[in-house]
Design an enzyme around this catalytic site. Structure first.
Site, PDB file in Angstrom:
ATOM      1  N   TRP A 124      -8.323 -64.006 -34.489  1.00  0.00           N
ATOM      2  CA  TRP A 124      -8.267 -63.585 -33.211  1.00  0.00           C
ATOM      3  C   TRP A 124      -7.454 -64.300 -32.373  1.00  0.00           C
ATOM      4  O   TRP A 124      -7.470 -64.069 -31.214  1.00  0.00           O
ATOM      5  CB  TRP A 124      -9.697 -63.531 -32.782  1.00  0.00           C
ATOM      6  CG  TRP A 124     -10.550 -62.505 -33.226  1.00  0.00           C
ATOM      7  CD1 TRP A 124     -10.068 -61.447 -34.091  1.00  0.00           C
ATOM      8  CD2 TRP A 124     -12.006 -62.377 -33.095  1.00  0.00           C
ATOM      9  NE1 TRP A 124     -11.304 -60.639 -34.431  1.00  0.00           N
ATOM     10  CE2 TRP A 124     -12.271 -60.915 -33.694  1.00  0.00           C
ATOM     11  CE3 TRP A 124     -12.998 -62.979 -32.500  1.00  0.00           C
ATOM     12  CZ2 TRP A 124     -13.624 -60.609 -33.820  1.00  0.00           C
ATOM     13  CZ3 TRP A 124     -14.227 -62.564 -32.664  1.00  0.00           C
ATOM     14  CH2 TRP A 124     -14.362 -61.342 -33.242  1.00  0.00           C
ATOM     15  N   HIS A 133      -0.246 -71.852 -39.737  1.00  0.00           N
ATOM     16  CA  HIS A 133       0.152 -70.326 -39.297  1.00  0.00           C
ATOM     17  C   HIS A 133       1.399 -70.581 -38.473  1.00  0.00           C
ATOM     18  O   HIS A 133       1.778 -71.424 -37.953  1.00  0.00           O
ATOM     19  CB  HIS A 133      -0.953 -69.953 -38.212  1.00  0.00           C
ATOM     20  CG  HIS A 133      -0.860 -68.505 -37.964  1.00  0.00           C
ATOM     21  ND1 HIS A 133       0.354 -67.855 -37.172  1.00  0.00           N
ATOM     22  CD2 HIS A 133      -1.334 -67.317 -38.557  1.00  0.00           C
ATOM     23  CE1 HIS A 133       0.141 -66.692 -36.759  1.00  0.00           C
ATOM     24  NE2 HIS A 133      -0.811 -66.255 -37.861  1.00  0.00           N
ATOM     25  N   GLU A 141       2.481 -64.606 -45.266  1.00  0.00           N
ATOM     26  CA  GLU A 141       2.600 -63.936 -43.891  1.00  0.00           C
ATOM     27  C   GLU A 141       4.136 -63.807 -43.540  1.00  0.00           C
ATOM     28  O   GLU A 141       4.753 -65.000 -42.696  1.00  0.00           O
ATOM     29  CB  GLU A 141       2.140 -64.092 -42.699  1.00  0.00           C
ATOM     30  CG  GLU A 141       0.705 -64.329 -43.146  1.00  0.00           C
ATOM     31  CD  GLU A 141      -0.159 -64.319 -41.696  1.00  0.00           C
ATOM     32  OE1 GLU A 141      -0.980 -63.417 -41.331  1.00  0.00           O
ATOM     33  OE2 GLU A 141      -0.178 -65.329 -41.013  1.00  0.00           O
ATOM     34  N   GLY A 153      -3.924 -58.396 -34.910  1.00  0.00           N
ATOM     35  CA  GLY A 153      -3.949 -57.415 -33.638  1.00  0.00           C
ATOM     36  C   GLY A 153      -5.044 -56.071 -34.125  1.00  0.00           C
ATOM     37  O   GLY A 153      -5.738 -55.975 -33.197  1.00  0.00           O
TER      38      GLY A 153
HETATM   39  P1  PGA Z   1      -0.881 -59.306 -37.107  1.00  0.00           P
HETATM   40  O1  PGA Z   1      -1.150 -60.773 -37.083  1.00  0.00           O
HETATM   41  O2  PGA Z   1      -1.805 -58.522 -37.920  1.00  0.00           O
HETATM   42  O3  PGA Z   1      -1.130 -58.869 -35.648  1.00  0.00           O
HETATM   43  O4  PGA Z   1       0.334 -59.066 -37.717  1.00  0.00           O
HETATM   44  C1  PGA Z   1      -1.333 -61.415 -38.357  1.00  0.00           C
HETATM   45  C2  PGA Z   1      -1.195 -62.915 -38.276  1.00  0.00           C
HETATM   46  O5  PGA Z   1      -0.750 -63.724 -37.488  1.00  0.00           O
HETATM   47  O6  PGA Z   1      -2.311 -63.596 -38.881  1.00  0.00           O
END
Ligand code: PGA
Length: 258
Positions: A11, A100, A173, A241
């Protein structure tokens, strides 16, 4: 034993404690159903620090785990503003995101800071870190993403003893796939499978005693979630999101239940 996919909601700093409490209260009944005894999925919610206690209260006696979005590398001391892995555990967290891309970018978190955070979290009983790694669009276009990710991965696990039987997750990611950072388009499942398989191979050489799940994150929603959860693609997803409203979160749960 069924292989469960890990569904993690991040979140970020998007909800106030009041909003986080309200979203959790609305969504928990649906997640409870989706996480039933025969479910193929397990769930984690990562609110921001100030919402951990109110969200954690609602998650008690549910199968949904609580996670934090960051931790410090020391367990206690004169580190104003920081939060230790032990304190997170004591606050009910079973997971913590580490490194992150938004923290790397906006808080200048370096590979060596992330390595220390990973080691501290791994030393904390029953707390699993989720090491976030991923390349930028420029690196992807240059074609050097494998060596870039390898460097991030090796740096992140550098302080974990090779023989230690640790448990953690790696979230792949790609920066350009994160909805708020890049072009906000998820990568294809084939590309995801290529990278996660390769990360698994690297980890089996570097940390043979570790139990690691590799998950995917970046613009995951109800439309695209399923292919990422196929065997051989990833062990779960990190959702930003699309986990922020009851409507979009429920849509994901509906798809997962089918
Ligand atoms: P997102 O974010 O699903 O909005 O792309 C993922 C994240 O940053 O962990």
């Amino acid at each position: 034993m069924i292989r469960k996919s890990l569904i993690i909601a991040n979140w970020k700093m998007k909800l106030s404690p009041r909003e986080a409490f309200s979203l959790t209260r609305s969504i928990v009944p649906y997640i409870r159903v989706a996480a039933g005894a025969r479910s193929r999925n397990s769930f984690v919610i990562c609110p921001s620090f100030e919402s951990l206690s109110c969200v954690g209260m609602l998650l008690k006696k549910t199968p949904i785990a609580l996670g934090a979005q960051d931790c410090f590398w020391e367990q206690s001391g004169a580190y104003t503003g920081e939060v230790s892995p032990t304190a997170l555990k004591e606050s009910g967290c079973s997971y913590v995101l580490v490194g992150h891309s938004e923290r790397r970018l906006y808080c200048s978190e370096s590979d060596s800071m992330i390595a220390k955070k990973m080691a501290a979290a791994c030393e904390t009983p029953r707390l699993q870190p989720i090491l976030c790694i991923g390349e930028s669009l420029a690196i992807r276009k240059k074609g050097t993403y494998r060596s870039y990710i390898q460097k991030q991965l090796e740096a992140g696990i550098a302080l974990i003893p090779r023989t230690k039987r640790v448990q953690f997750c790696v979230a792949y990611e790609p920066l350009w796939a994160i909805s708020t950072m890049g072009i906000g388009l998820p990568i294809g499942p084939e590309h995801c499978a290529e990278v996660t398989t390769w990360i698994k191979t690297l980890l089996s050489q570097k940390l043979p005693g570790a139990h690691v799940r590799i998950i995917y994150g970046g613009s995951v929603d109800s439309e695209n979630v399923m292919p990422f959860l196929q065997r051989g693609v990833s062990d779960g997803v990190l959702i930003g999101g699309a986990s922020l409203t009851v409507r979009s979160f429920k849509k994901i749960l509906t798809v997962l239940n089918q």
